[in-house]
Design a protein around this motif. Structure first.
Motif, PDB file in Angstrom:
ATOM      1  N   ARG A 108      22.649  32.939  16.703  1.00 20.38           N
ATOM      2  CA  ARG A 108      22.200  32.610  16.421  1.00 20.38           C
ATOM      3  C   ARG A 108      20.640  32.254  17.277  1.00 20.38           C
ATOM      4  N   GLU A 295      18.607  29.790   9.717  1.00 21.30           N
ATOM      5  CA  GLU A 295      19.609  29.107   8.751  1.00 21.30           C
ATOM      6  C   GLU A 295      21.278  29.109   8.731  1.00 21.30           C
ATOM      7  N   GLY A 296      21.888  29.977   9.615  1.00 23.42           N
ATOM      8  CA  GLY A 296      22.865  29.788  10.724  1.00 23.42           C
ATOM      9  C   GLY A 296      22.637  28.290  11.241  1.00 23.42           C
ATOM     10  N   LYS A 299      23.027  25.202   9.341  1.00 20.88           N
ATOM     11  CA  LYS A 299      23.994  25.426   8.750  1.00 20.88           C
ATOM     12  C   LYS A 299      25.413  24.605  10.271  1.00 20.88           C
ATOM     13  N   HIS A 303      25.834  18.896   8.644  1.00 20.50           N
ATOM     14  CA  HIS A 303      27.087  19.540   7.837  1.00 20.50           C
ATOM     15  C   HIS A 303      26.938  17.719   6.929  1.00 20.50           C
ATOM     16  N   PHE A 326      13.310  26.019   3.574  1.00 18.71           N
ATOM     17  CA  PHE A 326      15.133  25.070   4.181  1.00 18.71           C
ATOM     18  C   PHE A 326      15.217  23.931   3.280  1.00 18.71           C
ATOM     19  N   ILE A 328      17.596  21.004   3.091  1.00 14.12           N
ATOM     20  CA  ILE A 328      18.349  19.546   3.871  1.00 14.12           C
ATOM     21  C   ILE A 328      18.819  18.516   2.472  1.00 14.12           C
ATOM     22  N   GLY A 332      24.461  20.242   2.421  1.00 12.13           N
ATOM     23  CA  GLY A 332      24.119  21.131   3.491  1.00 12.13           C
ATOM     24  C   GLY A 332      23.455  21.540   3.439  1.00 12.13           C
ATOM     25  N   VAL A 333      22.799  22.832   4.207  1.00 16.66           N
ATOM     26  CA  VAL A 333      21.523  23.751   4.263  1.00 16.66           C
ATOM     27  C   VAL A 333      21.938  25.492   3.247  1.00 16.66           C
ATOM     28  N   GLU A 334      20.639  25.350   2.914  1.00 21.33           N
ATOM     29  CA  GLU A 334      20.611  26.598   1.515  1.00 21.33           C
ATOM     30  C   GLU A 334      18.903  26.554   1.800  1.00 21.33           C
TER      31      GLU A 334
END
Length: 404
Positions: A108, A295-296, A299, A303, A326, A328, A332-334
């Motif tokens: 990461r 992104e990782g 995430k 949460h 991104f 939030i 979550g996150v995408e």
């Protein structure tokens, strides 16, 4: 010029390169136990010209704690180039390869100790943690109460299997209970960093034979240099402080490096010495980092926060996957194609995520910009509601860095 994966058989060539570039005199025939360990060569690369190694880059895996969550990361141990081959883009090639390779391996973040701040900032690195160094006369150490519930053991780890076992155990436990951003390295790298020939390890052991405090020190001229000072209980700190007093006749100063912002310096010194300002405390910035997989990382940190909806637009010129928006949300996150509400660079986001900088500081310094709000002035005392929401997600934290 050829890029090659370095192997254990390249040990002599790497030592020769490091001796030339770093002014060292490491014995090529006996360079140290870390060179004989396979883990040292797991992520070692070099450039050769006519069979001669002219540049090398060595990394290793670590686990790093960010906001009480542990992430896989990488740490740069060496980046070295012969003077006659510098300014040819070799360091850049090493780091571009690193970013792609470490991302594919699920890392990461990448961290390093910089020899040139400006050089590594070009690759998106920024100082990631706040830490301090303290120096004071040895005579300023106060007397500590005797606590027979604690035992102190010390020695050279290279000659003491019990000490090595205690240190490894304490480092593992530290990653579990510490509220700071500690990093755990494989044993061979801990050994290289902390357990050299001239370094002494001191451990505070409680009544259950459990290590609850640790110090690594080395005497340099008339100064005792403490490179690592960790404790779980104040009683353990007092135990280590009493150990420091035993050097009062042979050193004039004690220097304690790389401690967190809330380290209780005042508990080590006589009150009268504190009042005379004989203690020098300076902020240090030993570690730079950069995000490899944004992104990782997000995430792992977020949460599904209730009533949260923020779209971050991140700028990263070297990692295309990070150069994106991104969302939030409570889910979550995408990644998203939505227009970002908040924009910032990857390097500035890193300082926010580690807790070393606050949303307010970044906004006031114009390192955060908003889609619909006038930018902050230096005198502003309020921040927009959207940034207050971001501040609740990633509040400023007391940071510190310990390479365990």
């Amino acid at each position: 010029m050829r890029l090659k994966k370095l192997e254990k058989t390249d040990s002599a060539a790497l030592v020769e390169l490091m001796n030339i570039c770093f002014g060292k005199s490491v014995d090529v025939e006996n360079p140290g136990r870390h060179f004989a360990d396979d883990k040292y060569w797991k992520n070692a690369w070099g450039f050769e010209v006519d069979g001669r190694l002219v540049a090398a880059h060595v990394c290793h895996d670590i686990e790093v704690k960010i906001r009480d969550r542990v992430f896989p990361a990488s740490f740069v141990l060496h980046t070295v180039t012969l003077p006659s081959f510098r300014r040819q883009g070799l360091t850049r090639r090493f780091f571009l390869d690193d970013l792609a390779r470490e991302r594919s391996r699920g890392r990461r973040l990448i961290f390093l100790e910089p020899f040139s701040d400006s050089l590594f900032k070009k690759f998106g690195f920024e100082f990631a943690f706040n830490s301090f160094c303290m120096e004071f006369p040895s005579e300023a150490l106060r007397e500590f109460p005797v606590n027979r519930d604690f035992q102190l053991i010390d020695g050279k780890v290279r000659d003491n299997a019990l000490l090595e076992s205690f240190c490894s155990r304490y480092f593992d436990e530290r990653m579990k209970f510490s509220r700071y951003n500690d990093a755990r390295a494989p044993g061979v790298f801990s050994w290289r960093r902390h357990f050299g020939r001239d370094k002494t390890v001191s451990l505070a052991i409680d009544g259950n034979s459990r290590p609850v405090g640790m110090m690594v020190s080395e005497q340099k001229s008339r100064t005792l240099v403490v490179e690592l000072m960790l404790f779980e209980l104040l009683e353990a700190l007092e135990c280590l402080g009493e150990y420091l007093r035993r050097f009062m006749s042979q050193v004039d100063f004690v220097r304690i490096s790389n401690v967190p912002e809330d380290f209780p310096f005042f508990l080590l010194m006589e009150t009268r010495c504190s009042q005379k300002n004989c203690c020098k405390i300076a902020k240090t910035s030993p570690i730079m980092g950069r995000i490899v997989d944004l992104e990782g990382l997000l995430k792992g940190l977020v949460h599904g926060e209730r009533n949260t909806s923020i779209v971050l637009g991140i700028e990263d010129s070297l990692v295309p996957e990070n150069d994106a928006s991104f969302a939030i949300t409570r889910s979550g996150v995408e990644k998203t194609r939505q227009t970002p509400e908040i924009k910032m660079k990857q390097c500035d986001l890193l300082t926010l995520l580690t807790g070393s900088r606050s949303v307010f500081e970044l906004y006031r310094e114009k390192k955060i910009s908003l889609q619909h709000t006038v930018e902050a002035s230096w005198q502003c005392t309020e921040i927009p509601d959207l940034l207050k929401l971001l501040a609740r997600l990633f509040p400023r934290r007391l940071t510190g860095w310990n390479y365990l």
